[in-house]
Design a protein around this motif. Structure first.
Motif, PDB file in Angstrom:
ATOM      1  N   LYS A 163      -0.222  13.862  -1.193  1.00 44.73           N
ATOM      2  CA  LYS A 163       0.677  12.600  -0.213  1.00 44.73           C
ATOM      3  C   LYS A 163       0.005  13.476   1.147  1.00 44.73           C
ATOM      4  O   LYS A 163       0.455  12.491   1.782  1.00 44.73           O
ATOM      5  N   ASN A 164      -0.281  14.500   1.516  1.00 44.13           N
ATOM      6  CA  ASN A 164      -0.806  14.665   2.990  1.00 44.13           C
ATOM      7  C   ASN A 164      -2.247  13.743   3.593  1.00 44.13           C
ATOM      8  O   ASN A 164      -2.265  13.342   4.470  1.00 44.13           O
ATOM      9  N   ARG A 165      -2.274  12.419   2.498  1.00 41.34           N
ATOM     10  CA  ARG A 165      -3.852  12.277   2.922  1.00 41.34           C
ATOM     11  C   ARG A 165      -2.918  10.731   3.008  1.00 41.34           C
ATOM     12  O   ARG A 165      -3.561   9.515   3.914  1.00 41.34           O
ATOM     13  N   HIS A 166      -1.381  10.589   3.161  1.00 30.62           N
ATOM     14  CA  HIS A 166      -1.403   9.355   2.669  1.00 30.62           C
ATOM     15  C   HIS A 166      -0.726   8.678   4.287  1.00 30.62           C
ATOM     16  O   HIS A 166      -1.270   7.550   4.682  1.00 30.62           O
ATOM     17  N   ALA A 167      -0.450   9.554   5.031  1.00 34.29           N
ATOM     18  CA  ALA A 167      -0.586   8.723   6.716  1.00 34.29           C
ATOM     19  C   ALA A 167      -1.629   8.385   7.494  1.00 34.29           C
ATOM     20  O   ALA A 167      -1.756   7.149   7.775  1.00 34.29           O
ATOM     21  N   SER A 168      -2.659   9.420   6.937  1.00 33.77           N
ATOM     22  CA  SER A 168      -3.896   8.432   7.597  1.00 33.77           C
ATOM     23  C   SER A 168      -4.501   7.394   6.649  1.00 33.77           C
ATOM     24  O   SER A 168      -5.158   6.186   7.229  1.00 33.77           O
ATOM     25  N   ILE A 169      -4.394   7.434   5.090  1.00 35.03           N
ATOM     26  CA  ILE A 169      -4.735   6.256   5.021  1.00 35.03           C
ATOM     27  C   ILE A 169      -3.456   4.398   5.497  1.00 35.03           C
ATOM     28  O   ILE A 169      -3.687   4.054   5.049  1.00 35.03           O
ATOM     29  N   MET A 170      -2.995   5.054   5.723  1.00 35.47           N
ATOM     30  CA  MET A 170      -1.628   4.053   6.113  1.00 35.47           C
ATOM     31  C   MET A 170      -2.115   3.730   6.985  1.00 35.47           C
ATOM     32  O   MET A 170      -1.391   2.222   7.675  1.00 35.47           O
ATOM     33  N   LEU A 171      -2.310   4.186   8.134  1.00 38.14           N
ATOM     34  CA  LEU A 171      -2.970   3.879   9.364  1.00 38.14           C
ATOM     35  C   LEU A 171      -3.252   2.763   9.761  1.00 38.14           C
ATOM     36  O   LEU A 171      -2.896   2.419  11.106  1.00 38.14           O
ATOM     37  N   ALA A 172      -4.411   2.092   9.670  1.00 36.21           N
ATOM     38  CA  ALA A 172      -5.122   0.643   9.884  1.00 36.21           C
ATOM     39  C   ALA A 172      -4.302  -0.585   9.697  1.00 36.21           C
ATOM     40  O   ALA A 172      -3.417  -1.289  10.390  1.00 36.21           O
ATOM     41  N   LEU A 201       0.467  -0.976  -0.244  1.00 38.54           N
ATOM     42  CA  LEU A 201       0.008   0.158   0.220  1.00 38.54           C
ATOM     43  C   LEU A 201       0.676   0.770  -0.046  1.00 38.54           C
ATOM     44  O   LEU A 201       0.316   2.509  -0.961  1.00 38.54           O
ATOM     45  N   GLN A 202       1.401   1.141   0.475  1.00 38.25           N
ATOM     46  CA  GLN A 202       2.929   2.549   0.948  1.00 38.25           C
ATOM     47  C   GLN A 202       3.214   2.493  -0.078  1.00 38.25           C
ATOM     48  O   GLN A 202       3.462   3.788  -1.775  1.00 38.25           O
ATOM     49  N   ALA A 203       3.744   1.573  -1.291  1.00 40.85           N
ATOM     50  CA  ALA A 203       4.709   2.177  -2.482  1.00 40.85           C
ATOM     51  C   ALA A 203       3.895   1.986  -3.195  1.00 40.85           C
ATOM     52  O   ALA A 203       4.110   2.846  -4.195  1.00 40.85           O
ATOM     53  N   MET A 204       2.516   1.822  -2.912  1.00 45.94           N
ATOM     54  CA  MET A 204       1.439   2.049  -4.218  1.00 45.94           C
ATOM     55  C   MET A 204       1.478   3.432  -4.476  1.00 45.94           C
ATOM     56  O   MET A 204       0.656   4.517  -5.118  1.00 45.94           O
ATOM     57  N   LEU A 205       0.642   4.182  -3.305  1.00 46.75           N
ATOM     58  CA  LEU A 205       0.794   5.504  -2.709  1.00 46.75           C
ATOM     59  C   LEU A 205       2.463   6.346  -3.458  1.00 46.75           C
ATOM     60  O   LEU A 205       1.229   7.057  -3.917  1.00 46.75           O
ATOM     61  N   LYS A 206       3.010   6.012  -2.935  1.00 45.29           N
ATOM     62  CA  LYS A 206       3.922   6.867  -3.299  1.00 45.29           C
ATOM     63  C   LYS A 206       5.060   6.384  -4.061  1.00 45.29           C
ATOM     64  O   LYS A 206       5.830   7.354  -5.057  1.00 45.29           O
ATOM     65  N   SER A 207       4.906   5.706  -4.955  1.00 45.15           N
ATOM     66  CA  SER A 207       5.569   5.274  -6.412  1.00 45.15           C
ATOM     67  C   SER A 207       4.749   4.868  -7.132  1.00 45.15           C
ATOM     68  O   SER A 207       5.441   3.613  -7.989  1.00 45.15           O
ATOM     69  N   ASP A 208       3.274   4.838  -7.033  1.00 42.21           N
ATOM     70  CA  ASP A 208       2.446   4.309  -8.293  1.00 42.21           C
ATOM     71  C   ASP A 208       3.443   2.277  -7.971  1.00 42.21           C
ATOM     72  O   ASP A 208       2.996   1.861  -9.794  1.00 42.21           O
ATOM     73  N   GLY A 209       3.467   1.494  -6.952  1.00 37.65           N
ATOM     74  CA  GLY A 209       3.530   0.440  -7.202  1.00 37.65           C
ATOM     75  C   GLY A 209       2.204  -0.485  -7.472  1.00 37.65           C
ATOM     76  O   GLY A 209       1.012  -0.096  -7.159  1.00 37.65           O
TER      77      GLY A 209
END
Length: 150
Positions: free
Chosen positions: A124-133, A96-104
């Motif tokens: 990018k300002n929404r990534h941290a919230s998406i990653m929480l769970a 999920l992190q790679a999908m959000l940050k580098s189109d993984g």
């Protein structure tokens, strides 16, 4: 004005439906591990409880106080995490992190429903919230597994 239209598109009907129907929102009475994560940027929080049995998540509970994107991610996670191994959860978090940050690539099944959040990569300002769970679930699974091995 196109920025507002892009943001409106980000909050698709599917994301809003997921956010409105988060499963496993009852905290566990006796979890093997409990982890709370907070996004410092927006203040979203997710607390995850889980119980492990035979190396897999046997029970899962979560308390979600997040934006619609964080809620949608928690909804997907909550609907598929029971039965998963700690390794599957960690792999999903990393994907999920790679999908959000580098189109993984999209996280693999059973976490492939997180594909719905791909449009958020541009925010990018929404990534941290998406990653929480998934961050909380991965840490809780690791903690529970470590305690089980001790």
């Amino acid at each position: 004005m196109s920025g507002n239209n892009d943001l409106i598109k980000l909050y698709s009907t599917r994301i809003l439906a997921l956010a409105a129907d988060i499963p496993n929102t009852t905290r566990l009475d006796a979890p093997d591990a409990s982890i709370k994560k907070r996004s410092p940027l927006c203040g979203s929080t997710v607390t995850v409880d889980l119980a492990m049995q035979d190396g897999r998540v046997a029970a899962f509970g979560q308390e979600v106080k997040a934006c619609a994107l964080g809620q949608a991610a928690a909804s997907v996670v909550g609907s598929v995490i029971v039965g998963c191994t700690p390794e599957q959860i960690t792999q999903a978090r990393d994907a999920l992190q790679a999908m959000l940050k580098s189109d993984g690539p999209t996280p693999v099944a059973p976490f492939d429903g997180l594909e719905v959040l791909r449009p958020a990569a541009a925010y990018k300002n929404r990534h941290a919230s998406i990653m929480l769970a998934l961050d909380a679930a991965a840490e809780a699974a690791e903690k529970a597994q470590s305690a089980d091995c001790a």
